[in-house]
Scaffold this motif. Structure first.
Motif, PDB file in Angstrom:
ATOM      1  N   PRO A  64       0.808  -1.229   0.000  1.00 12.66           N
ATOM      2  CA  PRO A  64       0.000   0.000   0.000  1.00 12.66           C
ATOM      3  C   PRO A  64       0.841   1.280   0.000  1.00 12.66           C
ATOM      4  CG  PRO A  64       0.231  -0.797   2.230  1.00 12.66           C
ATOM      5  CD  PRO A  64       0.997  -1.775   1.370  1.00 12.66           C
ATOM      6  N   GLU A 210       4.720  -6.571   3.797  1.00 12.95           N
ATOM      7  CA  GLU A 210       3.398  -5.940   3.726  1.00 12.95           C
ATOM      8  C   GLU A 210       2.890  -5.895   2.287  1.00 12.95           C
ATOM      9  OE1 GLU A 210       0.196  -4.915   5.580  1.00 12.95           O
ATOM     10  OE2 GLU A 210       2.041  -4.961   6.782  1.00 12.95           O
ATOM     11  N   HIS A 214      -0.525  -7.753   0.769  1.00 12.47           N
ATOM     12  CA  HIS A 214      -1.580  -7.034   0.060  1.00 12.47           C
ATOM     13  C   HIS A 214      -1.876  -7.671  -1.290  1.00 12.47           C
ATOM     14  CE1 HIS A 214      -1.594  -3.817   3.037  1.00 12.47           C
ATOM     15  NE2 HIS A 214      -2.546  -3.222   2.349  1.00 12.47           N
ATOM     16  N   GLU A 222      -3.790 -15.464   0.092  1.00 15.90           N
ATOM     17  CA  GLU A 222      -3.018 -14.921   1.211  1.00 15.90           C
ATOM     18  C   GLU A 222      -2.253 -15.993   1.984  1.00 15.90           C
ATOM     19  OE1 GLU A 222      -3.728 -11.554   4.682  1.00 15.90           O
ATOM     20  OE2 GLU A 222      -5.426 -12.542   3.719  1.00 15.90           O
ATOM     21  N   HIS A 270      -4.642   3.147   4.519  1.00 11.12           N
ATOM     22  CA  HIS A 270      -3.901   2.234   3.646  1.00 11.12           C
ATOM     23  C   HIS A 270      -3.420   0.971   4.374  1.00 11.12           C
ATOM     24  CE1 HIS A 270      -3.843   4.927   0.172  1.00 11.12           C
ATOM     25  NE2 HIS A 270      -3.683   5.918   1.026  1.00 11.12           N
TER      26      HIS A 270
END
Length: 274
Positions: A64, A210, A214, A222, A270
């Motif tokens: 993000p 991270e 995402h 995931e 975010h």
């Protein structure tokens, strides 16, 4: 005979004087009106043009934090830098470049005013002799190795081929990786890199944890690649940097200090407030 008035009639002399004063008053009034019209018609100075700053960013999908999609830069960094620019009277021009060229344009040819993200620990040898100014930390990051769930906990002995993003090097990981003991497989996008890991074409994927989460979540995958904290990894801070404009860096630090609530709300927006 007609009665005389108790009040004496106005002397003709006074009537003539009043008549002379009336044109003079009119002239004064007209003069004032003319001055007012001139003041209104006089052009007002145009507001100063805002200073345009070029920001070098990576031309990759890096959510993000920041992604370059469909010719536009978006994400946390865009929202944060635009908020700062509006408050301090700047206009940010985002220049998305491949990672290798981004370093060249910022550190060597110096065609860029700012760079994000940046860190003093990246490409140290190329920064020698340059007075690069860094902002206070903008956000944290962790770079690590993601593996298939069945390989979790097997250690570096199970990593023979490591997938990396083109332009990135895993030599900052701790403990250090011996470059002679492992084969590197580059890819131009993190999505493509994750695809190699999912298909078993590489034994592990070196990426920002991270960002990987995402992108995998967006694909509904995931749990198919997981971060192994026991493998070499590196944590630090993303910062804004400049060579040309130290004053801008001081203003940005001031913005980060005085607008903490705004900055935190952008982190929440975010998903970077964990």
């Amino acid at each position: 005979m007609p009665q005389q008035s108790e009040h004496p009639r106005r002397c003709p002399v006074f009537s003539h004087a009043a008549a002379r004063r009336r044109p003079l008053a009119r002239c004064l009034l007209l003069g004032l009106l003319c001055l007012a019209c001139v003041a209104l018609l006089r052009p007002t100075p145009a507001p100063a043009e805002p200073i345009r700053l070029t920001v070098g960013v990576e031309s990759i999908d890096y959510p993000p934090y920041g992604s370059f999609r469909n010719g536009d830069y978006e994400g946390f960094a865009r929202d944060l830098l635009d908020s700062f620019a509006i408050e301090y009277g700047y206009v940010m021009i985002y220049v998305a470049l491949p990672v290798k060229r981004l370093y060249q344009e910022f550190l060597e040819t110096r065609t860029l005013d700012l760079k994000f993200p940046d860190s003093e620990s990246w490409h140290r040898s190329r920064r020698k002799g340059l007075n690069v100014r860094y902002s206070e930390p903008v956000c944290t990051y962790t770079d690590g190795i993601l593996v298939r769930p069945g390989d979790l906990g097997k250690g570096m002995g199970a990593i023979h081929t490591l997938g990396i993003l083109a332009g990135f090097k895993p030599w900052l990981l701790e403990p250090p990786i011996d470059p002679k003991s492992i084969r590197l497989s580059e890819n131009l996008s993190i999505s493509g890199l994750l695809g190699k890991g999912l298909m078993g074409r590489v034994d592990g994927v070196y990426a920002n944890v991270e960002v990987a989460r995402h992108l995998l979540a967006a694909m509904g995958l995931e749990d198919k690649l997981v971060y192994d904290p026991d493998l070499p990894h590196a944590s630090g801070f993303y910062r804004l940097s400049t060579i040309k404009f130290p004053l801008v860096m001081r203003e940005f630090d001031e913005f980060m200090r005085t607008r903490r609530e705004l900055v935190q709300s952008l982190r929440r927006k975010h998903g970077l407030d964990r």
